[in-house]
Design an enzyme around this catalytic site. Structure first.
Site, short mmCIF file in Angstrom:
data_model
loop_
_atom_site.label_atom_id
_atom_site.label_comp_id
_atom_site.label_asym_id
_atom_site.label_seq_id
_atom_site.Cartn_x
_atom_site.Cartn_y
_atom_site.Cartn_z
N ASP A 1 0.81 -1.20 0.00
CA ASP A 1 0.00 0.00 0.00
C ASP A 1 0.86 1.26 0.00
O ASP A 1 2.07 1.21 0.18
CB ASP A 1 -0.89 -0.03 1.25
CG ASP A 1 -2.31 0.29 0.92
OD1 ASP A 1 -3.02 0.82 1.79
OD2 ASP A 1 -2.73 0.01 -0.23
N TYR B 1 6.56 -10.03 6.81
CA TYR B 1 6.50 -8.58 6.99
C TYR B 1 7.24 -8.21 8.26
O TYR B 1 7.33 -8.98 9.21
CB TYR B 1 5.06 -8.10 7.13
CG TYR B 1 4.29 -8.05 5.85
CD1 TYR B 1 3.58 -9.17 5.40
CD2 TYR B 1 4.28 -6.90 5.06
CE1 TYR B 1 2.88 -9.12 4.20
CE2 TYR B 1 3.57 -6.85 3.87
CZ TYR B 1 2.88 -7.96 3.45
OH TYR B 1 2.19 -7.92 2.26
#
Lengths: 486, 486
Positions: free
Chosen positions: A135, A216
């Site tokens: 994003d 992540y």
């Protein structure tokens, strides 16, 4: 009359020039994104923000690029199916995936580079898949894409398709080395997007469908957080659960089942050897590895950890929110902010990464220069903070990593209003004719209108690739929400 | 004809709008300078670069400000001579002092704020002195200025001048509290310039002439530097020496004598308790305290330390360059870069700083948020660096803190070509009629044309204030080069 108009035109042209130079000046003032350059770092300490931005918005140049590409005879060259591993700093971009309303995406820059170097003819026919989307504001150390690139390997090789019409002769001698994909692309990419390495890939290998796991990292300072509690809480994420309460539901994009598997989740100091005492300026990271992630999943998970670290919620809240039977609807809470999040690794089996050490060293060198700038600025700020604390300034406990403004009185999650339930969202789209019930293997189920059942491809533990068919191929915005975590 | 013109006008207007919004967007993308705000940090993670920049370039608004100021009856109010202590992050500015060719200076923003709040009527009559100038890119934690501000203290007080024509009566009641100078200014200053506190000052007290000492800090990562050698070298700066070989000579501005006193000079880790082993990512600082500094002196001193740290020069080079008899001309070398330098303290005796704790806490809070952003980004970069090192990337030894590009083969300082000697520079200006020989107490000496001898005010160890008379009052660029160190 004409005179007045001509005068107006001259005024406007002057204003335009002035704004253009302001824009240029402002670009040159943007230090933080001049990264990972192959040029000498000290030549210009205030490099251009993004060397491709100003040119890409001029449509005539795009036309030129396209016609240049068409002039080149791609069909005379072999094609090679490859995987490319990218690293980028997402702070200056509106996300990875191309968007309709902005040109400022990592993918847009990537395709400009691929076209400029004539490694592809055009996106549509390049057989492009990406491992995941990140994003706006989110960075990546290991974003992997697969794509067909021009090749020199007339004698074939892994992933190579030799043109049919190639005549035996000079061109069929033993292969020289492959095109230096990494170097070619890095030379034209903006400084904050880098190709780290490439790997030949068998036909059919897909960055999107063949990814084994994704990792992540979310970096955060200790501040006044109880990191031990957070570490305890993080462990509760491990396993296979329905994460609908820890994501932003994306039913409109066809995401209808929320079960995901987290292989590992931990909270630990970035530099363990240095932790002595409880310094609010120590940095920690939340590291999470999973098979696939829902939209904004990691940031929602991090938000909960931050609430737990502030002792506003107990670690048990995680188990409660993962219990969708008892808690079928997500309480309203904000996710964690974007800039500390990094897609650290996308893991694939069977790829042999061809690292160009010189390239890696270049990237390393530029990263180190920018680390230097960033670390020095951090300490300038830290020095001032210490100075003010010494003068009696009161340290703020506010955790600035959760989006939105700080609430005066904290309201426990389970007492808050909830978002719509999954069923309600589904009905919403059924009414609009975008979802329809379809008989499938598991009985009645919901699928996007006109698409196959999502269970037709799934294997346990892996996200079903057909779950997010591209409703509209030209906007990739709807692709793979399942595989993103931001 | 008119139609075509009108069409052109419409096109230009559309382009102008587009560029304006791009400019706005780019401002909003500039995270690193949204600092020390009093507003809630999370309301807008990508705040405007500098809220005053766009307005200040519009001359009509300046006219409005000026006329507003004139409409206010300043003569009816008391004036107070005060000292203000400022902190600012210099990374987005073209220096502290107002300049002819740019509006983007800290002082420009400061005076806009002083005028907007009607604390002064105009700069020329505000009795403004500044302690020192900081150059482009250089920050300050303690920049001090003295100035006459509007006051509420009709009954007088330290530094207060009550208007002569004030009639005894209502206005002569006991004083209420003074104007909240710190809060008033911080409300209108850009986020990266803050007033920390103020102090009433006796008439005649000058930030420029009454400063007892100035302390600078220069932050740098260890990298592959030998910090022990650097610490040893730094000590050699302590004492009173002729620093002409460690500055940028500024004869044109009247700086003719280069003897300065360094009270202390050290190199030490920023966070001593954490230093275990020899981590290239540890941060150190060069801290130096002196009575007064020459132009770019600190950055030249730092450059030498960096050469010594890289073992390209021995610590003795410092003693050699301070020996102007043996080395009367400066070898050509580049100074250290600007962004790690901070004017950390300007020390004054006899000032009673009136800290507004709420204000300090606000500044602290915003600084902490920006430290968070900066520290997190630093660790995102660090994580990527570690990842590449793990993949065999070779760490660069290049010290990016010295200006200019890296030389392939190092040339020892004493073997390099030299800059012009002081005598040569003096002759240059004598020829142009800007300097003249004048008989003075110490025999024949050089002074700026038409100005008094520099020795008429000097006291040992302190820079002579009259040495840099303002050749042109409207450009402060020529003021106090003696007092700067950058």
């Amino acid at each position: 009359m004409s005179e007045a108009l001509i005068k107006r035109i001259k005024e406007l042209e002057a204003d335009l020039e002035k704004l253009k130079s302001q824009l240029q000046e402002r670009s040159e003032a943007g230090d933080d994104v001049e990264l990972m350059s192959n040029t000498s770092p000290n030549e210009d300490t205030h490099c251009k923000l993004n060397s491709n931005t100003t040119t890409s918005s001029i449509s005539s140049k795009k036309g030129n690029k396209a016609s240049k590409a068409r002039a080149f005879d791609f069909s005379a060259n072999p094609r090679r199916h490859v995987a490319l591993r990218l690293a980028y700093l997402g702070w200056s971009y509106q996300g990875f995936a191309v968007q309709e309303n902005t040109d400022n995406t990592v993918e847009a820059r990537l395709f400009e580079a691929l076209l400029k170097t004539r490694l592809i003819q055009e996106r549509q026919t390049s057989n492009y898949h990406r491992c995941g989307r990140t994003d706006k504001g989110v960075s990546a150390f290991s974003q992997v894409i697969t794509i067909d690139l021009r090749s020199t390997q007339f004698c074939g090789g892994l992933g190579v398709t030799v043109p049919e019409h190639v005549v035996a002769g000079a061109k069929n001698k033993a292969n020289g080395s492959e095109l230096p994909y990494v170097k070619m692309l890095n030379r034209v990419l903006p400084q904050d997007i880098r190709v780290l390495d490439w790997a030949p890939a068998a036909e059919g290998f897909s960055a999107r469908f063949d990814c084994q796991s994704r990792t992540y990292r979310y970096y955060f300072p200790r501040g006044s957080l109880d990191v031990t509690l957070m570490a305890d809480a993080a462990k509760r994420y491990e396993g296979t659960y329905d994460f609908r309460n820890l994501c932003k539901m994306d039913v409109g994009n066809g995401v209808l089942q929320f079960e995901r598997t987290i292989l590992s989740a931990s909270v630990k100091p970035v530099r363990p050897q240095l932790i002595s005492g409880v310094d609010q300026y120590d940095l920690f990271m939340f590291e999470i590895k999973g098979l696939g992630f829902l939209y904004h999943q990691v940031r929602c998970m991090m938000a909960l950890l931050l609430l737990i670290g502030q002792k506003l919620e107990a670690p048990e809240i995680i188990n409660q929110l993962l219990d969708v039977k008892s808690n079928p609807r997500k309480p309203q809470y904000s996710m964690a902010v974007d800039y500390p999040l990094v897609l650290h690794d996308c893991h694939f089996e069977g790829l042999s990464w061809k690292q160009e050490t010189e390239e890696v060293t270049h990237v390393l060198s530029t990263l180190q220069q920018h680390w230097t700038q960033s670390a020095v600025r951090t300490h300038v700020l830290h020095g001032m903070i210490q100075g003010l604390e010494a003068r009696g300034g009161v340290s703020s406990n506010h955790c600035s990593l959760i989006e939105g403004s700080r609430q005066r009185n904290y309201r426990p999650l389970l007492e808050r209003p909830c978002c719509e339930s999954l069923e309600s969202r589904i009905n919403h789209f059924v009414k609009r004719g975008r979802l329809e019930r379809e008989e499938g293997e598991s009985g009645g189920e919901m699928v996007l209108r006109g698409k196959r059942s999502k269970h037709s491809h799934s294997s346990p533990g892996l996200p079903a690739p057909s779950e997010m068919p591209l409703a509209n191929k030209s906007t990739h915005q709807q692709a793979e929400p399942l595989l993103t975590g931001e």
